[in-house]
Design an enzyme around this catalytic site. Structure first.
Site, PDB file in Angstrom:
ATOM      1  N   ALA A  66     -45.805  45.739 -51.718  1.00 38.22           N
ATOM      2  CA  ALA A  66     -45.774  45.447 -50.280  1.00 38.22           C
ATOM      3  C   ALA A  66     -46.064  46.652 -49.405  1.00 38.22           C
ATOM      4  O   ALA A  66     -46.563  46.502 -48.289  1.00 38.22           O
ATOM      5  CB  ALA A  66     -44.419  44.849 -49.902  1.00 38.22           C
ATOM      6  N   GLY A 121     -45.687  46.600 -45.589  1.00 32.14           N
ATOM      7  CA  GLY A 121     -45.563  45.180 -45.289  1.00 32.14           C
ATOM      8  C   GLY A 121     -46.651  44.535 -44.480  1.00 32.14           C
ATOM      9  O   GLY A 121     -46.458  43.435 -43.951  1.00 32.14           O
ATOM     10  N   GLY A 122     -47.822  45.151 -44.379  1.00 28.61           N
ATOM     11  CA  GLY A 122     -48.879  44.564 -43.561  1.00 28.61           C
ATOM     12  C   GLY A 122     -49.264  43.161 -43.971  1.00 28.61           C
ATOM     13  O   GLY A 122     -49.425  42.271 -43.130  1.00 28.61           O
ATOM     14  N   LYS A 123     -49.389  42.914 -45.288  1.00 26.58           N
ATOM     15  CA  LYS A 123     -49.777  41.574 -45.758  1.00 26.58           C
ATOM     16  C   LYS A 123     -48.635  40.586 -45.574  1.00 26.58           C
ATOM     17  O   LYS A 123     -48.854  39.434 -45.185  1.00 26.58           O
ATOM     18  CB  LYS A 123     -50.188  41.626 -47.231  1.00 26.58           C
ATOM     19  CG  LYS A 123     -51.269  42.615 -47.583  1.00 26.58           C
ATOM     20  CD  LYS A 123     -52.559  42.311 -46.888  1.00 26.58           C
ATOM     21  CE  LYS A 123     -53.667  43.233 -47.396  1.00 26.58           C
ATOM     22  NZ  LYS A 123     -53.346  44.671 -47.326  1.00 26.58           N
ATOM     23  N   ASP A 136     -41.472  46.967 -53.367  1.00 27.39           N
ATOM     24  CA  ASP A 136     -42.236  48.204 -53.475  1.00 27.39           C
ATOM     25  C   ASP A 136     -41.360  49.263 -54.130  1.00 27.39           C
ATOM     26  O   ASP A 136     -40.124  49.142 -54.129  1.00 27.39           O
ATOM     27  CB  ASP A 136     -42.728  48.694 -52.104  1.00 27.39           C
ATOM     28  CG  ASP A 136     -43.935  49.616 -52.226  1.00 27.39           C
ATOM     29  OD1 ASP A 136     -45.067  49.095 -52.327  1.00 27.39           O
ATOM     30  OD2 ASP A 136     -43.747  50.846 -52.256  1.00 27.39           O
ATOM     31  N   ASP A 177     -51.654  43.487 -53.867  1.00 28.98           N
ATOM     32  CA  ASP A 177     -52.499  44.510 -53.247  1.00 28.98           C
ATOM     33  C   ASP A 177     -52.231  45.814 -53.986  1.00 28.98           C
ATOM     34  O   ASP A 177     -51.413  46.629 -53.581  1.00 28.98           O
ATOM     35  CB  ASP A 177     -52.157  44.628 -51.762  1.00 28.98           C
ATOM     36  CG  ASP A 177     -53.143  45.489 -50.999  1.00 28.98           C
ATOM     37  OD1 ASP A 177     -54.093  46.002 -51.624  1.00 28.98           O
ATOM     38  OD2 ASP A 177     -52.970  45.669 -49.784  1.00 28.98           O
ATOM     39  N   CYS A 190     -58.403  47.710 -51.691  1.00 25.17           N
ATOM     40  CA  CYS A 190     -59.252  48.230 -50.617  1.00 25.17           C
ATOM     41  C   CYS A 190     -60.279  49.169 -51.233  1.00 25.17           C
ATOM     42  O   CYS A 190     -60.496  50.283 -50.773  1.00 25.17           O
ATOM     43  CB  CYS A 190     -58.428  48.913 -49.524  1.00 25.17           C
ATOM     44  SG  CYS A 190     -57.317  50.195 -50.105  1.00 25.17           S
TER      45      CYS A 190
END
Length: 442
Positions: free
Chosen positions: A245, A248-250, A268, A318, A371
């Site tokens: 996480a 926590g953006g997602k 995380d 992610d 990314c």
């Protein structure tokens, strides 16, 4: 600051960044922020001028390193800065050792004067292609595999300055527009092409002074990340796991799709990042995110995840990656890895994919994201997993999910497997971002 003092500050700051690159220290953006936080006497124009010079050097660092090597000159921050000025602002070389200015950089010595003279006659066009476009050797094969004939265009786009992307928080303002939410800066933004809730500005915007940002009405998030969160296709009542996480953006982007119903389990290994997430979720009005710190490995990690085994409707993954898709924002990132580091990352990525798969219930989905634009971190990881999982898992074509989750026209992917989504700046205007949607059959 006088112009000569800006050069001295730039060399000092670049020295810190070069040391951090060498030893795996803090990223450039943090070092720049810390540097000026400790020097509040520097005005906004001074900060901008020094920062722009630093990032320009980072975006051409591979070429500068090649030039120093070709001219047999030691690599130092001062030498990099001198070569940068020789290329971009040669008139400023006269500011070294400026008479009567104690804040000016030291005068050029005979070796530096010889470097400037030799650099002026150097045939910069003879540098290899990867150096011309500022791509380290360890990434070149992956970039060629991804972009082929579009390599130069793709990498040049990664060397540009990234725009500012924001997302409206639909938990607080479900039917509003950015024009109504931002009081001072809305005219600087335009609607995203792909994301339903996103807007973009190519101008400088000080969001920190906006009440909408302070109160959680808008969040900073690249359009590609917003799209990835939409492709999770979470719904109210679901059990969703965000296994990596970070801050926590997602999770925050998925929460509005769930209307605060169901549960998002945000995990995380970094207590600092999770502390930031706790502040952000309070500000955003998210009530269904459960934050848990995980051990990096071992029995404690397995014990924390065991209650969710085979029960999750969605797992967002992610994974840690090279960040090659975010070089517009973090140009120093490209020198923080090498071939061996990428190999080690691939092992971590594959392990997290297997771990995340164990949490999914039949009919549930795992959404693998990076990314990065490198196939070794993307298609190769996912396809190896699928090849070793028998018929228990299948890839879901991103286009079918897009049609249900997003209102925009579905873009063509740059992925080597047509079921997966690969975005890149030169073709989509977003960060480089990869998404693979996997569904458990049984």
């Amino acid at each position: 600051m006088q112009p000569s003092a800006r050069i001295a500050a730039g060399i000092e700051l670049l020295s810190q960044i070069e040391e951090a690159i060498e030893c795996g220290g803090a990223p450039a953006d943090r070092l720049v922020a810390d540097y000026f936080r400790a020097r509040r006497y520097a005005g906004s124009k001074d900060r901008r001028a020094v920062t722009e010079a630093i990032y320009a050097i980072l975006r051409m660092r591979e070429r500068l390193l090649w030039a120093l090597g070709s001219l047999s000159h030691p690599v130092t921050a001062r030498a990099l800065f001198i070569l940068y000025l020789q290329q971009e602002a040669p008139d400023q070389l006269g500011l070294f050792g400026e008479e009567g200015n104690t804040h000016a950089p030291d005068a050029l010595d005979e070796h530096e004067a010889a470097l400037i003279k030799a650099a002026a006659t150097l045939d910069w066009d003879k540098a290899p292609v990867n150096i011309q476009v500022n791509v380290p050797k360890w990434t070149h094969a992956g970039f060629e595999k991804r972009f082929g004939s579009e390599l130069i265009e793709a990498v040049n786009a990664l060397n540009e300055t990234a725009p500012l992307d924001v997302r409206i928080n639909r938990l607080k303002r479900p039917d509003d527009t950015l024009n109504n939410i931002l009081s001072n800066s809305s005219e600087l933004f335009e609607k995203h092409v792909f994301s339903s809730d996103g807007y973009r500005s190519s101008s400088r915007v000080n969001l920190a002074n906006e009440k909408a940002y302070q109160s959680g009405l808008v969040e900073v998030q690249d359009e590609a990340a917003q799209v990835a969160a939409s492709l999770v296709a979470a719904a109210p009542g679901m059990q969703v796991v965000d296994l990596c996480a970070g801050a926590g953006g997602k999770s925050l982007a998925v929460a509005p799709d769930m209307k605060n119903k169901g549960q998002i389990h945000a995990f995380d290994i970094s207590g600092g990042r999770l502390k930031e997430l706790r502040v952000r979720l309070q500000r955003a009005g998210c009530r269904n995110i459960q934050v848990t710190r995980l051990a990096a490995e071992g029995d404690g990690r397995a014990l924390a995840l065991a209650p969710l085994a085979g029960k999750a409707d969605r797992v967002m993954l992610d994974v840690p990656c090279s960040g090659s898709g975010t070089w517009r924002r973090s140009p120093d990132q490209r020198w923080r890895f090498d071939a061996e580091g990428l190999k080690n990352l691939n092992e971590v990525q594959a392990g997290l994919l297997r771990e995340g798969a164990g949490l999914i219930k039949p009919g549930g989905r795992l959404i693998y994201m990076t990314c990065s634009v490198l196939p070794a971190e993307n298609e190769e990881i996912v396809e190896n997993f699928l090849a070793n999982s028998g018929d228990r898992w299948t890839a879901v074509d991103y286009r079918s999910v897009w049609a249900e989750a997003l209102k925009s026209e579905c873009p063509q992917s740059l992925a080597l497997n047509s079921a997966f989504l690969q975005l890149a700046p030169h073709s989509h205007g977003t960060d480089g971002f990869f998404v693979a949607i996997l569904e458990r059959r049984a």
